[in-house]
Design an enzyme around this catalytic site. Structure first.
Site, PDB file in Angstrom:
ATOM      1  NE  ARG A  17     -20.649 -22.116 -11.815  1.00  8.70           N
ATOM      2  CZ  ARG A  17     -20.537 -20.655 -11.613  1.00  8.70           C
ATOM      3  NH1 ARG A  17     -19.629 -19.455 -10.276  1.00  8.70           N
ATOM      4  NH2 ARG A  17     -20.639 -19.778 -12.684  1.00  8.70           N
ATOM      5  CG  ASN A  33     -18.041 -24.116 -12.120  1.00  7.05           C
ATOM      6  OD1 ASN A  33     -18.487 -24.959 -12.182  1.00  7.05           O
ATOM      7  ND2 ASN A  33     -17.342 -23.253 -13.333  1.00  7.05           N
TER       8      ASN A  33
END
Ligand SMILES: [Fe+3]
Ligand SMILES: [Mg+2]
Ligand SMILES: [Zn+2]
Ligand SMILES: [Zn+2]
Lengths: 762, 330
Positions: free
Chosen positions: A11, A29
């Site tokens: 990320r 996620n």
């Protein structure tokens, strides 16, 4: 984006690229992987860059793009904290220290200078500290350590290499290293003191990532012998850790593929051929008696890097266990069990959640061949071939030795880490724990359970009990069918693909005819097989005793090949005849004739034992599994044979036998002529490789096979593997050999899972 | 011996042989049954068929075995064996001399054990319908008041006592059958254990949990059965289990684990910890328990494993087997 994309710094990586490409939106996620919402900017360039150069530990399997409807554009790009329950996993393998962390601990200006537990999103412990999912600090063994403000700031800064690095730590807040003797901590610099003891020939217990090691100076013959004596391990080779690549280069001729593997984040032990010109006295002869390869690894944690730099020479790093038992992971456990072996412990206080042995690998014919799949590889998922997506979930429990279990679901499979030999009660306990552990971590509930045909394997018994407990059917998979299916599945052979010709050269596996198989040529699909040919069966004289004592297999082979009287005449007054005269051959022949605890076996492993015994290798008794075969390989390695021993192919009812009779005839002639053992070994290897490849090609042609698959423990033999591959080169069929799934029984569960899944699809 | 015509005369001949050899009033009375008084307490009864090849082996024969085996099954309840019955199935053509040798050995075994063979039967069957001779014996005995030995009585912490060396019988019979010669001849341990049992009962009383004679399948099968019945595990010390050197060597050679080899004159007892010493002392004072040894203990174990620990740590699981010992290593 699907794949290994959670818990690997994905990320923040996306976040940084978003800024670069002017993307606004967010990343999170979710249950399937990572979801990115991009609203403006160069989306093509952005996605391309993500795929181009993902974070070191990430593997992107698939990228799916769809237009976004009806959502308002928002300024900037953000990382969305996910609702924890929806994230899929985060159980990723441990990764070796990255270059950035290595540079940091060497830099006196850095606050983690000489800190043994530095790590970041690109490296460090994962699976070994994971207690629960999803993967965040509270569910790792790092939960006992409260982050200091500096670490907290790094952890929360998406621009930092340690953004959401769950094991983040520093000398102020993280785990601590110390040296202890007789349970008492010794003051001062633990690394320096440990290095000093090691250089003085002492034996140390060292707590690492997945367990304890026993370490000593690899150049010190006395220390290595002492370690052998204490560990009651007379000859089995010890693994080595070198300070850096150059130090390995002094002792082994390295190919680029081998260097790359040593440097891989998985950091396995890599078996390397000894260099011809090893500086005298730089390695103790007792490290690996009779072998031409040594197992090397590089420091894979800051602790190891600091220690190795201080020692400045190779160390033996063998797993810290009592013989047959699993490696110790707890500090108290190590104190009790390893205390008697060691002069001091290099200890730390970060608990190990899960025992992970060092993985062992080898490069053969340019490809990685894993011999032991553990730290750094487990629990990475393996893709199942096309056609398996709709199969029901399977739990497969593997074999008796080198056990591992496998959970498959929706086209992927998780092959567990190496769980040891199940005859040992503690290893079996580990196995039971792992079965629970994996099913919990991966939220797996099997609809089918798979096991070997052997009725007395503990894994089979366990599978029976599991099937009963869960109320699901049990599928039994013949040992060598599982080996072949493992090679097929690892190489993406489609679920409904044409039959393959499977060659399983192996130790022993239970056959459906009640004999013991191990040199098999099978026409195989995933769901079934026909035995087309095998090595000519001979008695396994005294059952498991023949697995321990190579001379028995020599007698069985010669007796079957030419009759004992002829064999004796041929041996004359040779050294081998002398060795055999000490053995109760007459009684052994009674055992064989009466089939008394002497089932017939087509085992290739026992043929290697027999040929090894003919050259006097481990003649009386093996001190470790595979000893005679490994020494035989070592003898033949590097020698170019001037001919190959012949094997015959004979019709035997409705199958064919690959018959070593002519091989024995030629070998005895060579022995009588005083041919050097290296040449004999080389001729044997080449002969077996050629005969195997020729028979395989012929049978493949007869059944119109779509491929030739190679598996079974004997294919760990690099010499044989290379020659068989060469002989098959140009046969026009793909050759499916094992790579990241072990060819030995460590890969059985994966093959069993594929077979069970395929049977369910049928 | 012949079958069919003339078989009747033969049966009489055999019956006379038995009456003479076993020599007791009840048998001599010539009834189709034996009648005896029932004593106080609980009676036990057991039956077993004996099929062994060869019929004569070092240390015994099928005759003595058929007496010892059944006496031992009675005795394992802690009982005093009283009477036996014996039934013979004899293959046509079997030598009378061999039969009288077997009967003589049975009689001697029963006499030594002070147990009477009080009723019996004989059948001669066609050639090929039997293998020489099969013997079936039934035994009755009485259990002392308050004693209740049972396979489900083992509790964690209990001690395991073994009366002597293991593997002798199985290896003796196999060596003879297969014509294997070892440096030292190995004798069967075939023996009647009720005397030893009586001494143990006297010494251990309520501390005795259970006794078993580890016959077919050996100590491993016996303890696995007890583990399953009692819902416990066993931890045995490998070094503490007595095995004769020659039996050990023969097992090494044959590739057999002595733990799985049959015994015919040994017992294993599970005893409460505070009674173990007294029982062991009593065992060692008896001629059949000279080599008695504490070999381990009962542990709590959900797996119900019998484990063997070595001097260097490590615990090998000694599982029950589905059939013969099969090679495992791959
Ligand atoms: Fe195998
Ligand atoms: Mg009985
Ligand atoms: Zn790092
Ligand atoms: Zn900190």
């Amino acid at each position: 984006m699907r794949g290994q994309v959670q818990g690997v710094g994905f990320r923040p990586f996306v976040w940084r690229l978003a800024a670069e490409f002017g993307i606004s939106g967010d990343v999170r996620n979710d249950g399937e992987g990572v979801l990115i919402r991009a609203f403006a900017g160069d989306v093509d360039g952005f996605v391309g860059a993500i795929k181009e150069n993902p974070p070191p530990l990430a593997h992107i399997d698939t990228v799916e793009r769809a237009p976004l409807a009806g959502t308002a554009v928002q300024p900037g790009f953000s990382i969305v904290e996910t609702d924890r329950s929806s994230a899929r996993t985060g159980a990723t393998p441990d990764a070796a220290m990255c270059p950035a962390c290595h540079a940091e601990i060497l830099d006196p200006e850095e606050r983690r200078h000489r800190y043994a537990f530095a790590n970041c999103t690109h490296c460090g412990p994962r699976f070994s500290i994971l207690e629960n999912i999803p993967y965040d600090r509270a569910s790792t063994t790092m939960r006992a350590f409260d982050m200091c403000p500096s670490c907290r700031a790094e952890y929360e800064d998406p621009a930092d290499r340690r953004f959401h690095a769950q094991p983040i730590a520093c000398p102020d807040c993280g785990p601590r290293l110390w040296l202890e003797r007789d349970g008492v901590e010794i003051e001062g610099d633990a690394i320096a003191a440990a290095a000093k003891l090691l250089r003085a020939g002492k034996i140390l217990g060292i707590k690492g990532i997945g367990g304890f090691h026993l370490a000593c100076d690899a150049a010190n013959e006395d220390a290595v012998r002492l370690l052998r004596e204490r560990k009651r391990r007379p000859k089995k080779p010890f693994a080595l850790m070198a300070p850096d690549m150059d130090a390995i280069r002094c002792h082994a001729a390295l190919s680029p593929a081998e260097e790359a593997l040593l440097n891989d984040p998985a950091a396995p032990i890599v078996l390397l051929e000894k260099a011809d010109d090893i500086p005298a006295g730089s390695l103790a002869p007792a490290l690996a008696p009779g072998l031409s390869v040594l197992g090397w690894m590089l420091p894979y944690s800051p602790l190891h890097a600091l220690l190795m730099a201080a020692v400045d020479g190779p160390l033996v790093m063998t797993s810290g266990n009592r013989s047959g038992e699993p490696q110790a992971i707890g500090n108290d456990e190590a104190g009790t069990k390893l205390g008697p072996f060691v002069d001091a412990f290099l200890m730390h206080d970060r608990p190990i959640a899960r025992r992970l042995d060092d993985s062992v690998a080898r490069i053969v014919s340019g490809d990685i061949r894993l011999l032991r799949r553990a730290r750094g590889y487990a629990p990475a998922s393996l893709d199942l071939p096309p056609g398996f997506k709709s199969a029901p979930p399977v739990a497969a429990f593997g074999g008796e030795l080198k056990s591992a279990l496998c959970l498959s679901r929706a086209g992927t499979a998780i092959l567990s880490h190496h769980l040891g030999d199940l005859e040992d009660a503690l290893s079996f306990g580990e196995f039971q724990k792992a079965a629970k552990d994996y099913s919990r971590l991966f939220d797996h509930c099997p609809q089918i359970v798979a096991a070997d045909l052997h009725p007395d394997y503990r894994a089979t018994r366990f599978a029976e009990a599991e099937a009963e407990r869960l109320g699901v059917p049990l599928t039994r998979v013949q040992h060598h069918h599982a080996h072949i299916a493992s090679a097929m599945a690892e190489n993406g052979w489609p679920a409904d693909g044409a039959p393959v010709l499977g060659v399983a050269l192996d130790g022993l596996g239970y056959g459906p005819d009640g004999t013991v198989w191990g040199g098999e040529f099978l026409a195989a699909t995933y769901s079934g097989f026909t035995r087309l040919a095998c090595l000519r069966p001979v008695p396994l004289a005294g059952g498991d005793a023949a697995n321990r004592e190579p001379w028995r297999n020599l007698v069985a082979q010669l007796d079957t090949a030419m009759g004992w009287d002829v064999a004796q005449k041929r041996l004359g007054k040779s050294a081998l005849a002398g060795l055999l005269s000490e053995k109760p051959v007459a009684n052994l022949r009674v055992l064989m004739q009466r089939r008394l605890n002497s089932p017939l076996t087509s085992s290739t492993g026992r043929l290697f034992d027999a040929v090894g015994a003919a050259l006097g290798l481990a003649f009386d008794r093996l001190t470790y599994e595979g000893e005679a075969a490994m020494e035989l390989e070592a003898l033949g390695a590097g020698i170019s044979p001037d001919r190959a021993y012949p094997f015959a192919v004979v019709e035997a009812g409705n199958i064919r036998h690959l018959d070593p009779v002519p091989m024995w005839d030629a070998l005895l002639t060579d022995l009588a002529d005083g041919m050097p053992p290296g040449q004999i070994s080389a001729r044997f290897h080449l002969g077996l490789a050629r005969a195997t490849a020729q028979l395989a090609k012929k049978l493949a042609d007869e059944i119109s096979a779509g491929a030739i698959a190679l598996s079974g423990g004997v294919f760990q033999n690099a010499l044989l593997m290379r020659q068989v591959a060469e002989e098959l080169d140009g046969c026009g069929l793909p050759v499916l050999a094992q790579r990241e799934v072990p060819a030995n029984d460590g890969g059985l569960a994966f093959g069993q899972a594929a077979v069970a899944a395929a049977r369910a699809l049928r | 011996l012949s079958h069919g015509a003339g078989g009747r005369a033969m049966a009489q001949l055999v019956a006379d042989l038995f009456v003479a050899a076993f020599d007791n009033d009840m048998l001599s009375a010539g009834n189709d049954q034996a009648a005896f008084d029932v004593s106080e307490g609980r009676m036990v009864m057991t039956t077993d068929g004996y099929v062994v090849s060869p019929l004569f082996f070092p240390g015994g024969d099928i005759g003595s075995l058929s007496v010892h085996g059944t006496i031992n099954d009675v005795a394992m309840a802690g009982a005093r064996p009283l009477y036996l019955s014996a039934s013979f199935i004899i293959e046509e053509g079997f030598a009378l001399s061999d039969l009288s040798r077997i009967v003589g050995s049975m009689a001697a075994a029963a006499r030594d054990a002070r147990v009477k063979i009080v009723t019996g039967d004989t059948k001669v069957v066609e050639r090929g319908k039997a293998d020489g001779v099969f013997i079936s014996t039934t035994g009755v005995g009485v259990v002392p008041e308050g004693l209740n030995l049972s396979a489900d009585a083992a509790r964690p912490g209990d001690k395991v006592l073994l009366s002597g060396t293991i593997g002798d019988h199985g290896i003796a019979v196999m060596s003879k059958r297969e014509n294997l010669t070892f440096d030292t001849e190995i004798l069967s341990d075939s023996a009647a254990l009720h005397g030893l049992v009586a001494a143990m009962v006297a010494a251990g009383g309520p501390g005795l949990r259970l006794m078993r004679d580890p016959t077919r399948g050996g100590l491993a099968a016996t303890l696995n059965e007890v583990a399953a019945s009692s819902g416990v595990g066993f931890k045995l010390e490998e070094a503490a289990i007595p095995v004769r050197p020659q039996v050990h060597a023969a097992c090494e050679f044959l590739g057999l684990d002595p733990l799985y080899v049959a015994n015919e004159g040994k017992l294993v007892a599970v005893v409460a910890p505070d009674h173990a010493e007294a029982v062991l002392t009593a065992m060692r004072a008896h001629p059949l328990g000279l080599d008695a040894a504490p070999i381990g203990e009962v542990v709590a174990d959900d797996n119900r494993f019998v484990q063997l620990t070595t001097a260097f740590g490590g615990g090998r699981i000694v599982d029950w087997l589905s059939g013969d010992q099969l090679p495992r290593i791959c």
